[in-house]
Design a protein around this motif. Structure first.
Motif, short mmCIF file in Angstrom:
data_model
loop_
_atom_site.label_atom_id
_atom_site.label_comp_id
_atom_site.label_asym_id
_atom_site.label_seq_id
_atom_site.Cartn_x
_atom_site.Cartn_y
_atom_site.Cartn_z
N THR A 101 0.83 -1.21 0.00
CA THR A 101 0.00 0.00 0.00
C THR A 101 0.86 1.25 0.00
OG1 THR A 101 -1.73 -1.18 1.21
CG2 THR A 101 -1.84 1.21 1.23
N LEU A 116 0.91 9.54 -5.46
CA LEU A 116 1.28 10.91 -5.11
C LEU A 116 2.06 11.57 -6.24
CD1 LEU A 116 1.24 13.07 -2.93
CD2 LEU A 116 3.34 12.11 -2.00
N TRP A 171 2.15 1.83 -3.53
CA TRP A 171 1.10 2.37 -4.40
C TRP A 171 0.80 3.83 -4.07
CZ3 TRP A 171 0.29 0.46 -8.82
CH2 TRP A 171 0.26 -0.92 -9.05
N CYS A 172 0.87 4.18 -2.80
CA CYS A 172 0.67 5.58 -2.41
C CYS A 172 1.78 6.47 -2.98
CB CYS A 172 0.61 5.71 -0.89
SG CYS A 172 -0.90 5.06 -0.15
#
Length: 449
Positions: A388, A396, A391-392
């Motif tokens: 996660t 961003l 993926w963040c």
């Protein structure tokens, strides 16, 4: 080197390698000094880590010595920019190289003498970071200012090829030398490289650079530099963008990447190959930019920031080593396109007498969030999971880049063929007619001192 055709006496066409007409004395001195310094510095980064480990340190100690270098770099960048706009920039560069020569020389003696202490290595690393803080703003734009006319973009791309090639070769050679003769001798070589680079830069011809009027004080100079940044939406938007983009990229590659490689890709070998593919991509991108001359320079550069989201996504999947290497290669190409177009924009739009101050704010934005991001990478992984978090990082980068493209000046800024009054030579002989510029995250051409 360019190939030149010449008919021989026997009627056969012969070729000889000649320097391009735009590669003048200052350009060759600047390029040669940067190649030499990067060869030494890339190996020294490896040698420093192994010197700490050989002295009985652990991974935390390696990180502390690295932080000792980064903190003064961030703290003194703005002062370095103000100083470079008050004094002749080539002298600031020479003095910074001399400081790095001394600090690395003392570091080498300390390691070769045996049993260096952690605090001693940290202090010497901090001196090296201080030298880089003064060198980086002074060196911005120097290469471009040594080339005239429409050759500026091509000259900077060739310069970047040499710089990136030296970084790749220096890392490979440094690793081999650390294994063969030990880290102390590699640090000594780096010290000698800084001495030679300083000597080359001392011979720059600055007779054509106009004298600067005395400043009104350091704080006034810094306020003037900030006003230059704040008054240009395209400039502060990209600086803000990269303060976060560089932070998440550093967290992904310095923290998450090795962990993913260890658990899913087969260990450090495949991760090293992926990083090598990125380096090869930067060299290829620089070669491409010798021909590619976009009219809307910031639009082209900003579009090439989107691929920076791909490595984090590839690690999140995770892709096999071959797929990751291909993505890293493409990302390296994109990084070079942005680096060249960004420096073109800066050199074209920023007045010469304020260039280093503006550059120092750019550098500060690029580096300030990196230590925090790398420190928080572990806790964030524990909180939401590594996949996660990766993926963040990708999301961003995409969102920030899309936001920057919403700024009208980013989309509209075009490459000029005639510089406006106030922009022009930062150092060297003839002001360039079309701009580009000369230094990790490295978005410009200054070597990692």
């Amino acid at each position: 080197m360019w190939r030149e055709q010449q008919p021989g006496r026997d009627g056969r066409t012969r070729y000889r390698l000649t320097l391009p007409s735009w590669a003048g004395r200052n350009y060759l001195l600047l390029t040669g000094a940067t190649v030499i310094a990067n060869l030494g510095s890339s190996g020294a980064l490896i040698a420093t880590a192994f010197a700490v480990l050989a002295a009985g340190g652990n991974a935390t100690d390696v990180g502390l010595v690295a932080a000792a270098r980064t903190v003064p770099l961030v703290l003194f960048l703005l002062i370095g920019g103000a100083v470079a706009d008050r004094l002749p920039r080539h002298r600031v560069m020479v003095a910074a190289n001399a400081l790095n020569c001394v600090s690395q020389g003392l570091f080498a003696l300390l390691v070769l003498a045996g049993e260096p202490r952690l605090w001693q290595m940290a202090v010497l690393a901090a001196l090296g970071g201080t030298g880089q803080a003064f060198f980086a703003p002074a060196s911005e734009g120097m290469v471009l200012a040594s080339v005239s006319g429409d050759h500026a973009g091509r000259a900077f791309a060739v310069f970047r090829m040499g710089m990136n090639g030296a970084s790749i070769g220096g890392a490979a050679l440094g690793g081999a030398l650390v294994a063969a003769v030990g880290p102390g001798w590699v640090l000594a070589i780096d010290s000698a490289a800084f001495a030679l680079a300083a000597a080359l830069r001392a011979f720059l011809d600055v007779s054509g650079v106009p004298a600067r009027a005395p400043g009104a004080g350091m704080l006034r100079d810094l306020r003037d530099g900030w006003r230059e940044v704040a008054s240009r939406p395209w400039l502060w938007a990209v600086v803000v963008q990269f303060s976060l983009v560089n932070a998440v990229v550093s967290a992904a590659e310095a923290v998450y990447g090795p962990l993913v490689a260890e658990q899913h890709l087969g260990g450090p070998g495949p991760w090293g190959l992926a990083l090598g593919a990125f380096g090869a991509g930067t060299a290829s991108g620089a070669l491409m930019m010798t021909r590619f001359r976009p009219r809307r320079i910031l639009l082209a550069g900003s579009l090439c920031v989107f691929p920076l989201a791909l490595p984090s996504a590839a690690l999140a999947v995770p892709l096999p080593a071959a797929g990751l290497g291909a993505i890293m290669f493409g990302t390296g190409i994109a990084v070079e396109v942005f680096a060249v177009t960004w420096m073109m924009a800066l050199h074209q739009e920023i007045p010469e007498e304020k260039f280093s101050r503006v550059s120092s704010y750019d550098w500060l934005g690029s580096l300030a969030m990196v230590p925090l991001a790398t420190a928080l990478a572990g806790p964030v992984q524990d909180l939401i999971g590594r996949t996660t978090a990766l993926w963040c990082c990708s999301a961003l980068i995409v969102l920030l880049t899309a936001a920057v493209l919403c700024v009208p000046d980013v989309r509209r800024l075009t490459r000029r063929t005639t510089p406006e009054a106030g922009a022009g030579a930062v150092a060297g002989t003839v002001p360039p007619a079309s701009a580009a510029g000369e230094n990790p995250p490295a978005r410009d051409g200054a070597e990692t001192a």
